[in-house]
Write an enzyme that holds these catalytic residues in place. Structure first.
Site, PDB file in Angstrom:
ATOM      1  N   ARG A 209       8.320   3.774   5.719  1.00  0.00           N
ATOM      2  CA  ARG A 209       8.021   2.255   6.156  1.00  0.00           C
ATOM      3  C   ARG A 209       8.781   1.741   7.276  1.00  0.00           C
ATOM      4  NH1 ARG A 209       3.980   3.287   3.998  1.00  0.00           N
ATOM      5  NH2 ARG A 209       2.986   2.509   2.038  1.00  0.00           N
ATOM      6  N   HIS A 257       0.146   3.975  12.354  1.00  0.00           N
ATOM      7  CA  HIS A 257       0.116   4.172  10.605  1.00  0.00           C
ATOM      8  C   HIS A 257      -0.972   5.211  10.451  1.00  0.00           C
ATOM      9  CE1 HIS A 257       1.519   2.513   6.574  1.00  0.00           C
ATOM     10  NE2 HIS A 257       1.126   3.412   6.404  1.00  0.00           N
TER      11      HIS A 257
HETATM   12  P1  NDP Z   1       7.508   9.739  -4.189  1.00  0.00           P
HETATM   13  O1  NDP Z   1       7.554   8.637  -5.000  1.00  0.00           O
HETATM   14  O2  NDP Z   1       6.928  11.001  -4.413  1.00  0.00           O
HETATM   15  O3  NDP Z   1       8.998  10.359  -3.488  1.00  0.00           O
HETATM   16  C1  NDP Z   1       9.938   9.350  -3.205  1.00  0.00           C
HETATM   17  C2  NDP Z   1      11.201  10.152  -2.908  1.00  0.00           C
HETATM   18  O4  NDP Z   1      12.297   9.339  -2.401  1.00  0.00           O
HETATM   19  C3  NDP Z   1      11.781  10.717  -4.077  1.00  0.00           C
HETATM   20  O5  NDP Z   1      12.461  12.025  -3.809  1.00  0.00           O
HETATM   21  C4  NDP Z   1      13.008   9.821  -4.495  1.00  0.00           C
HETATM   22  O6  NDP Z   1      14.225  10.395  -5.083  1.00  0.00           O
HETATM   23  C5  NDP Z   1      13.518   9.389  -3.271  1.00  0.00           C
HETATM   24  N1  NDP Z   1      14.207   8.146  -3.264  1.00  0.00           N
HETATM   25  C6  NDP Z   1      13.577   6.863  -3.826  1.00  0.00           C
HETATM   26  N2  NDP Z   1      14.403   5.928  -3.593  1.00  0.00           N
HETATM   27  C7  NDP Z   1      15.550   6.571  -3.176  1.00  0.00           C
HETATM   28  C8  NDP Z   1      17.020   5.909  -3.130  1.00  0.00           C
HETATM   29  N3  NDP Z   1      17.330   5.024  -3.281  1.00  0.00           N
HETATM   30  N4  NDP Z   1      17.845   6.836  -2.649  1.00  0.00           N
HETATM   31  C9  NDP Z   1      17.489   8.107  -2.375  1.00  0.00           C
HETATM   32  N5  NDP Z   1      16.385   8.938  -2.464  1.00  0.00           N
HETATM   33  C10 NDP Z   1      15.394   7.635  -2.971  1.00  0.00           C
HETATM   34  O7  NDP Z   1       6.859   9.225  -2.755  1.00  0.00           O
HETATM   35  P2  NDP Z   1       5.870   9.942  -1.784  1.00  0.00           P
HETATM   36  O8  NDP Z   1       6.404  11.344  -1.391  1.00  0.00           O
HETATM   37  O9  NDP Z   1       4.424   9.974  -2.270  1.00  0.00           O
HETATM   38  O10 NDP Z   1       5.773   8.935  -0.680  1.00  0.00           O
HETATM   39  C11 NDP Z   1       6.856   8.637   0.007  1.00  0.00           C
HETATM   40  C12 NDP Z   1       6.525   7.425   1.072  1.00  0.00           C
HETATM   41  O11 NDP Z   1       5.980   7.765   2.213  1.00  0.00           O
HETATM   42  C13 NDP Z   1       5.563   6.264   0.339  1.00  0.00           C
HETATM   43  O12 NDP Z   1       6.116   5.381  -0.330  1.00  0.00           O
HETATM   44  C14 NDP Z   1       5.331   5.402   1.630  1.00  0.00           C
HETATM   45  O13 NDP Z   1       5.867   4.526   1.876  1.00  0.00           O
HETATM   46  C15 NDP Z   1       5.385   6.691   2.510  1.00  0.00           C
HETATM   47  N6  NDP Z   1       3.892   7.016   3.348  1.00  0.00           N
HETATM   48  C16 NDP Z   1       3.558   6.903   4.451  1.00  0.00           C
HETATM   49  C17 NDP Z   1       2.426   7.112   5.107  1.00  0.00           C
HETATM   50  C18 NDP Z   1       1.804   7.124   6.290  1.00  0.00           C
HETATM   51  O14 NDP Z   1       0.845   7.372   6.612  1.00  0.00           O
HETATM   52  N7  NDP Z   1       3.080   6.439   7.305  1.00  0.00           N
HETATM   53  C19 NDP Z   1       1.479   8.019   4.161  1.00  0.00           C
HETATM   54  C20 NDP Z   1       1.704   8.025   2.684  1.00  0.00           C
HETATM   55  C21 NDP Z   1       3.233   7.422   2.240  1.00  0.00           C
HETATM   56  P3  NDP Z   1      14.013  11.176  -6.617  1.00  0.00           P
HETATM   57  O15 NDP Z   1      13.196  12.551  -6.212  1.00  0.00           O
HETATM   58  O16 NDP Z   1      15.387  11.322  -6.841  1.00  0.00           O
HETATM   59  O17 NDP Z   1      13.190  10.199  -7.537  1.00  0.00           O
HETATM   60  C1  OXD Z   2       0.529   5.143   2.055  1.00  0.00           C
HETATM   61  C2  OXD Z   2       0.264   5.010   3.332  1.00  0.00           C
HETATM   62  O1  OXD Z   2       1.288   4.607   1.298  1.00  0.00           O
HETATM   63  O2  OXD Z   2      -0.808   5.254   3.949  1.00  0.00           O
HETATM   64  O3  OXD Z   2      -0.504   5.866   1.335  1.00  0.00           O
HETATM   65  O4  OXD Z   2       0.977   4.325   4.161  1.00  0.00           O
END
Ligand code: NDP
Ligand code: OXD
Length: 294
Positions: A209, A257
């Site tokens: 983000r 994005h």
């Molecule tokens: P998940 O919820 O599957 O994974 C999140 C990961 O982040 C987990 O490994 C989690 O740790 C880790 N995490 C969360 N908080 C912390 C913290 N404070 N410190 C360290 N690690 C942390 O999310 P997704 O993989 O599905 O998606 C991730 C993000 O990608 C979305 O939230 C979105 O913002 C972004 N995104 C962007 C897109 C784009 O087009 N640019 C498209 C889709 C998503 P743990 O494993 O220990 O729980």
């Molecule tokens: C998502 C994104 O969160 O597209 O899926 O950013």
């Protein structure tokens, strides 16, 4: 709406703002806070995010606090993110910015080539998407590390967990991929302090983000020569303002994005399956923990 209605026979599916009687609405799929005060849907049972991120729902003070929030987990989304991250990692790994600069000056010069095993890639956020990217990079032979809250356990990935391990994780990283969710703990995590911990000439790929990144701090790190490049798909303000320095910065690549777009053909079955599960009393896939923020 047509696709969702076809996937949910017997359920009246409506497009915002034609929701009909608010009390009749049981499920809502949304992106952003355009729907305003969600509390008027008194019988809402589930809020589905149309993306993987849920900060747009959890951050809305007008959301009914006890209604479960479910994020999108769908294979096409994961594939899209893997494609994007792989494309940009390879771009930096194979020194494409330097060859582009040479081409602009008509310079024919071979540069040294680094084996993938000697290239250290670091992925922040080892969830659904981070894990997908890590697995494919490992398969290509890259030296991959992952940082998350709990220790990542992907075969071939060096795992780092928690704030105490962040400095060590960053210190080994030449190409940093941010795939964290936006939460109160991760907002602004890529700032002058953390960027300074990366290896000299490191590159950043921010697909998490925009608000993970302190944009001015990135510009300073690029201009000082500490960082060699940045690929940015997400921004503090979207669309990116017309006069933003990122548009023309020689070390920055901007995309609007699109790293992983939500595709109808796979998002609709994922949401429909969760509606089915909810109605059958089965656990849904992707329920988020509002206290953790993801
Ligand atoms: P998940 O919820 O599957 O994974 C999140 C990961 O982040 C987990 O490994 C989690 O740790 C880790 N995490 C969360 N908080 C912390 C913290 N404070 N410190 C360290 N690690 C942390 O999310 P997704 O993989 O599905 O998606 C991730 C993000 O990608 C979305 O939230 C979105 O913002 C972004 N995104 C962007 C897109 C784009 O087009 N640019 C498209 C889709 C998503 P743990 O494993 O220990 O729980
Ligand atoms: C998502 C994104 O969160 O597209 O899926 O950013």
């Amino acid at each position: 709406v047509t696709a969702l209605a076809a996937a949910l026979p017997g359920i009246d599916v409506r497009a915002w703002p034609d929701t009909g009687e608010p009390a009749a609405v049981e499920y809502a799929s949304l992106w952003g806070d355009a729907a305003g005060d969600m509390r008027r849907f008194a019988n809402l049972k589930v809020l589905f995010s149309l993306g993987a991120g849920v900060e747009h729902i959890l951050g809305n003070p007008l959301r009914p606090p006890d209604v479960p929030v479910v994020r999108l987990i769908d294979p096409a989304h994961r594939t899209g993110m893997i494609e994007y991250v792989l494309m940009r990692v390879l771009h930096y790994h194979r020194r494409m910015p330097e060859y582009a600069a040479q081409q602009a000056q008509g310079i024919w010069r071979e540069r040294s080539q680094c084996a993938p095993g000697d290239r250290r890639v670091g992925i922040m956020g080892m969830g659904e998407l981070g894990t997908g990217c890590a697995e494919i990079l490992v398969r290509l032979g890259f030296d991959v590390a992952g940082w998350s809250r709990s220790p990542p356990t992907i075969v071939g990935v060096t795992g780092f967990a928690g704030r105490d391990a962040l400095a060590a994780f960053l210190a080994r990283t030449e190409i940093l991929v941010n795939l964290l969710p936006l939460t109160p703990e991760t907002v602004g995590i890529l700032d002058a302090g953390t960027l300074a911990m990366l290896q000299k000439n490191a590159c950043l790929i921010n697909v998490g983000r925009g608000r993970h990144l302190v944009e001015g701090d990135l510009l300073a790190a690029l201009d000082s020569g500490h960082l060699a490049g940045a690929t940015l798909d997400v921004f503090c303000t979207e669309p990116l303002q017309k006069d933003h320095p990122f548009w023309t910065h020689p070390k920055v690549t901007v995309t609007p994005h699109i790293a992983a777009m939500t595709l109808l053909q796979s998002a609709v079955p994922a949401i429909a399956e969760n509606v089915r599960r909810h109605r059958a009393g089965e656990p849904m896939v992707g329920v988020v923990d509002p206290a953790r923020g993801y």
